[in-house]
Write an enzyme that holds these catalytic residues in place. Structure first.
Site, PDB file in Angstrom:
ATOM      1  N   LYS A 158      63.019  44.103  48.345  1.00 21.53           N
ATOM      2  CA  LYS A 158      62.564  44.410  47.756  1.00 21.53           C
ATOM      3  C   LYS A 158      61.248  44.445  47.468  1.00 21.53           C
ATOM      4  CE  LYS A 158      66.292  45.868  45.018  1.00 21.53           C
ATOM      5  NZ  LYS A 158      67.053  45.952  43.670  1.00 21.53           N
ATOM      6  N   GLY A 165      63.379  52.612  43.495  1.00 22.63           N
ATOM      7  CA  GLY A 165      63.779  52.249  44.908  1.00 22.63           C
ATOM      8  C   GLY A 165      62.768  52.549  45.943  1.00 22.63           C
ATOM      9  N   LYS A 201      71.307  39.956  46.792  1.00 24.53           N
ATOM     10  CA  LYS A 201      72.442  39.735  47.534  1.00 24.53           C
ATOM     11  C   LYS A 201      72.680  41.738  47.008  1.00 24.53           C
ATOM     12  CE  LYS A 201      76.980  39.316  47.823  1.00 24.53           C
ATOM     13  NZ  LYS A 201      77.524  38.800  49.735  1.00 24.53           N
ATOM     14  N   HIS A 208      74.174  53.071  37.699  1.00 25.21           N
ATOM     15  CA  HIS A 208      72.845  52.594  36.840  1.00 25.21           C
ATOM     16  C   HIS A 208      73.030  53.379  36.012  1.00 25.21           C
ATOM     17  CE1 HIS A 208      68.453  53.283  37.020  1.00 25.21           C
ATOM     18  NE2 HIS A 208      68.936  53.584  35.671  1.00 25.21           N
ATOM     19  N   LYS A 237      67.335  61.277  39.329  1.00 26.09           N
ATOM     20  CA  LYS A 237      68.213  61.972  38.937  1.00 26.09           C
ATOM     21  C   LYS A 237      68.284  63.199  38.972  1.00 26.09           C
ATOM     22  CE  LYS A 237      66.997  57.526  35.996  1.00 26.09           C
ATOM     23  NZ  LYS A 237      66.076  56.599  35.767  1.00 26.09           N
ATOM     24  N   ASN A 290      61.507  49.857  32.253  1.00 22.05           N
ATOM     25  CA  ASN A 290      60.328  50.977  32.190  1.00 22.05           C
ATOM     26  C   ASN A 290      59.946  51.391  31.126  1.00 22.05           C
ATOM     27  OD1 ASN A 290      63.155  52.708  34.103  1.00 22.05           O
ATOM     28  ND2 ASN A 290      61.650  51.683  35.227  1.00 22.05           N
ATOM     29  N   ARG A 292      57.931  53.400  29.861  1.00 21.98           N
ATOM     30  CA  ARG A 292      57.768  54.317  28.847  1.00 21.98           C
ATOM     31  C   ARG A 292      58.549  55.453  28.875  1.00 21.98           C
ATOM     32  NH1 ARG A 292      59.549  54.566  34.907  1.00 21.98           N
ATOM     33  NH2 ARG A 292      61.013  56.141  34.959  1.00 21.98           N
ATOM     34  N   VAL A 295      62.313  60.677  30.930  1.00 19.88           N
ATOM     35  CA  VAL A 295      62.469  61.963  31.302  1.00 19.88           C
ATOM     36  C   VAL A 295      63.888  62.597  30.357  1.00 19.88           C
ATOM     37  CG1 VAL A 295      63.312  63.599  33.082  1.00 19.88           C
ATOM     38  CG2 VAL A 295      61.784  62.300  33.147  1.00 19.88           C
TER      39      VAL A 295
HETATM   40  C1  MV4 Z   1      70.231  47.561  44.474  1.00 17.20           C
HETATM   41  C2  MV4 Z   1      71.308  48.081  44.854  1.00 17.20           C
HETATM   42  C3  MV4 Z   1      72.271  47.633  45.166  1.00 17.20           C
HETATM   43  N1  MV4 Z   1      71.681  46.315  45.382  1.00 17.20           N
HETATM   44  N2  MV4 Z   1      70.005  46.246  44.778  1.00 17.20           N
HETATM   45  C4  MV4 Z   1      67.134  51.559  43.730  1.00 17.20           C
HETATM   46  C5  MV4 Z   1      66.514  52.196  42.342  1.00 17.20           C
HETATM   47  C6  MV4 Z   1      66.193  50.685  42.304  1.00 17.20           C
HETATM   48  N3  MV4 Z   1      65.101  50.849  40.858  1.00 17.20           N
HETATM   49  C7  MV4 Z   1      66.747  49.953  42.502  1.00 17.20           C
HETATM   50  N4  MV4 Z   1      68.138  50.601  43.688  1.00 17.20           N
HETATM   51  C8  MV4 Z   1      69.001  49.792  43.751  1.00 17.20           C
HETATM   52  N5  MV4 Z   1      69.395  48.005  43.494  1.00 17.20           N
HETATM   53  C9  MV4 Z   1      71.084  45.976  44.922  1.00 17.20           C
HETATM   54  N6  MV4 Z   1      70.632  44.470  44.619  1.00 17.20           N
HETATM   55  C10 MV4 Z   1      71.644  49.859  44.713  1.00 17.20           C
HETATM   56  C11 MV4 Z   1      70.438  50.518  44.447  1.00 17.20           C
HETATM   57  C12 MV4 Z   1      70.369  51.849  44.685  1.00 17.20           C
HETATM   58  C13 MV4 Z   1      70.086  52.383  42.990  1.00 17.20           C
HETATM   59  C14 MV4 Z   1      70.111  51.773  41.889  1.00 17.20           C
HETATM   60  C15 MV4 Z   1      70.008  52.615  40.737  1.00 17.20           C
HETATM   61  C16 MV4 Z   1      70.139  53.980  41.073  1.00 17.20           C
HETATM   62  C17 MV4 Z   1      70.591  54.950  42.210  1.00 17.20           C
HETATM   63  C18 MV4 Z   1      70.375  53.914  42.920  1.00 17.20           C
HETATM   64  C19 MV4 Z   1      70.711  54.073  44.784  1.00 17.20           C
HETATM   65  C20 MV4 Z   1      70.774  53.948  45.845  1.00 17.20           C
HETATM   66  C21 MV4 Z   1      70.649  52.866  45.626  1.00 17.20           C
END
Ligand code: MV4
Length: 449
Positions: A158, A165, A201, A208, A237, A290, A292, A295
């Site tokens: 990341k 994302g 990991k 979410h 979203k 976040n 802010r 939405v």
């Molecule tokens: C992750 C994850 C799985 N494992 N981190 C995507 C947006 C960002 N805010 C964090 N995200 C993710 N982080 C780990 N370690 C999967 C996602 C993720 C996701 C997170 C929130 C909402 C939708 C998502 C869709 C795909 C992946």
């Protein structure tokens, strides 16, 4: 309370902020680009100032033009809305230097929370669980490979300046980790002028879940329940709801308390959202904050009865939160559907145009936040969201029925226009969605029946 503020945004959120101002007896001055001359929200503002050409970079993102407008309009504060300059710490610091109240947290808090690896360290130091991973940034490819082996594959790479994302890579073995590390840091360098990355990991198919918080200048921090935002596509979203079908009272309290602990450690002030991943075993992990209004704040407004934008203004003007955590009661169930001018049958390509026929739903338990009207041409320059439908019911089942009724009433039509309205109706017809048992992978498997 302020006498007069500047609304540094456009569309539905500009109108939402203007409405909160007028409910408080505050004057609201709008700014607009040349593409937004005919925007309905400008007619509801007390004044409107043109700040430049249609391109965001020359108008809504141009700090000097926004500040000049604020000086001309003689406002005491600026509300940034969401997107554009809402989480730009430099903008917040320029406001501070110009003695204009930025309606949001301080520049230093925005900066700290904008750095995801730093925010995560802050979470861990506050006793808030976060996804196991590298302790902070990863210096190079070899370190990344060593740390990934320690964590165990699969891992996520990341960008620390990313979020939502952007700048993320999944790696299942050392080869994909090495190439992903280089790609992710290159991409992050190009996008954010910061190539720093960290490792986590991989959490498979998480939900979410995010917690709304309010923090005032006197140190009082409350949480206002959660929103489940698992129904999204490519990190955009589509549907958000409160409460989350995945939480019980105990987990809600634990996540709420974790969100408050993070906000306290971050010295957070104003409205904010603490994002978590929730795994299938009920473990939750902090991912980002976040800084802010979001939405999807409206679903929280529906179940708590609080006006969050009003609270942003009250807190920024020095008022204290007048209720206690124990006073926060969640009533019923609310769901928001984002109506975007996009064509789901063409890979969600933008489908703007001139609205020739418009009918917005209403009736019990229905709220529509939108700036559009018949005769309005949806500009191609900005986000494709044209309306938010928020339904509220005594329980999820009633909210779902109201949603289908309201979506059936909705008409936003014109040459070239396509919207997500009917997609939402087919999601409502999906058994998994109806059961409340879904995760962030939902839209990948979902296809219109
Ligand atoms: C992750 C994850 C799985 N494992 N981190 C995507 C947006 C960002 N805010 C964090 N995200 C993710 N982080 C780990 N370690 C999967 C996602 C993720 C996701 C997170 C929130 C909402 C939708 C998502 C869709 C795909 C992946």
């Amino acid at each position: 309370m302020f006498k007069r503020i500047l609304v540094a945004n456009r569309g539905e959120i500009a109108l939402r902020i203007i409405r909160a101002c007028h409910d408080l007896g505050v004057e609201a001055v709008a700014v607009f680009s040349e593409a937004d001359r005919s925007g309905s929200w400008l007619r509801h503002a007390d004044d409107a100032i043109c700040i430049g050409p249609p391109e965001s970079s020359k108008s809504y993102l141009d700090i000097s033009r926004i500040i000049a407008a604020a000086e001309v309009a003689d406002v005491e504060a600026i509300h940034p809305g969401y997107g554009f300059l809402a989480e730009n710490s430099h903008f917040a610091s320029v406001c501070e230097e110009c003695n204009i109240n930025f309606i949001g947290p301080s520049a230093s808090v925005i900066e700290n929370c904008g750095d995801k690896a730093r925010a995560k360290e802050l979470a861990l130091s506050a006793g808030v669980p976060a996804v196991p991973g590298s302790d902070g940034l990863v210096a190079n490819e070899d370190d990344a490979a060593r740390i990934a082996t320690e964590i165990g594959y699969p891992v996520m790479i990341k960008a620390t300046a990313g979020g939502g994302g952007r700048g993320m890579r999944l790696a299942s073995n050392e080869a994909s980790l090495r190439s992903g590390f280089v790609q992710a840091s290159k991409e992050a360098e190009a996008a954010f002028q910061n190539g720093d990355v960290y490792l986590e990991k991989f959490v498979r198919n998480p939900r979410h879940v995010e917690v709304q918080i309010l923090a005032d200048g006197a140190g009082k921090i409350v949480h206002l329940g959660e929103r489940d935002c698992s129904i999204q596509r490519r990190h955009q979203k589509l549907i958000e709801e409160s409460p989350s079908p995945a939480l019980d009272g105990e987990l809600r309290q634990a996540m709420g308390e974790a969100a408050v602990a993070f906000a306290r450690a971050a010295k957070y002030e104003n409205a904010g959202t603490v994002e978590f991943l929730l795994d299938a075993n009920g473990n939750f992990y902090f991912i980002e904050l976040n800084a802010r209004i979001q939405v999807e704040h409206c679903v929280t407004e529906a179940v708590t009865g609080e006006d969050l934008v009003r609270w942003q203004l009250r807190i920024a003007s020095g008022e204290e939160i007048s209720f206690q955590q124990d006073d926060v009661a969640l009533r019923g169930h609310a769901i928001e559907f984002r109506i975007n001018a996009e064509d789901p049958s063409r890979g969600f390509a933008p489908a703007p145009g001139k609205i020739e026929k418009l009918f917005l739903p209403g009736g019990p338990g229905v709220r529509v936040d939108s700036h559009v009207e018949a005769g309005y041409t949806i500009p191609q320059y900005y986000d494709s969201m044209v309306a938010k439908l928020i339904v509220h019911g005594d329980d999820r089942e009633q909210a779902l029925r109201r949603a289908d009724r309201a979506l059936a009433e909705m008409q936003i039509e014109g040459p070239g226009i396509a919207t997500t309205t009917n997609l939402h109706r087919s999601i409502l017809a999906n058994a998994e969605f109806a059961s409340g048992n879904f995760d962030t992978g939902f839209m990948e498997h979902f296809s219109i029946q």
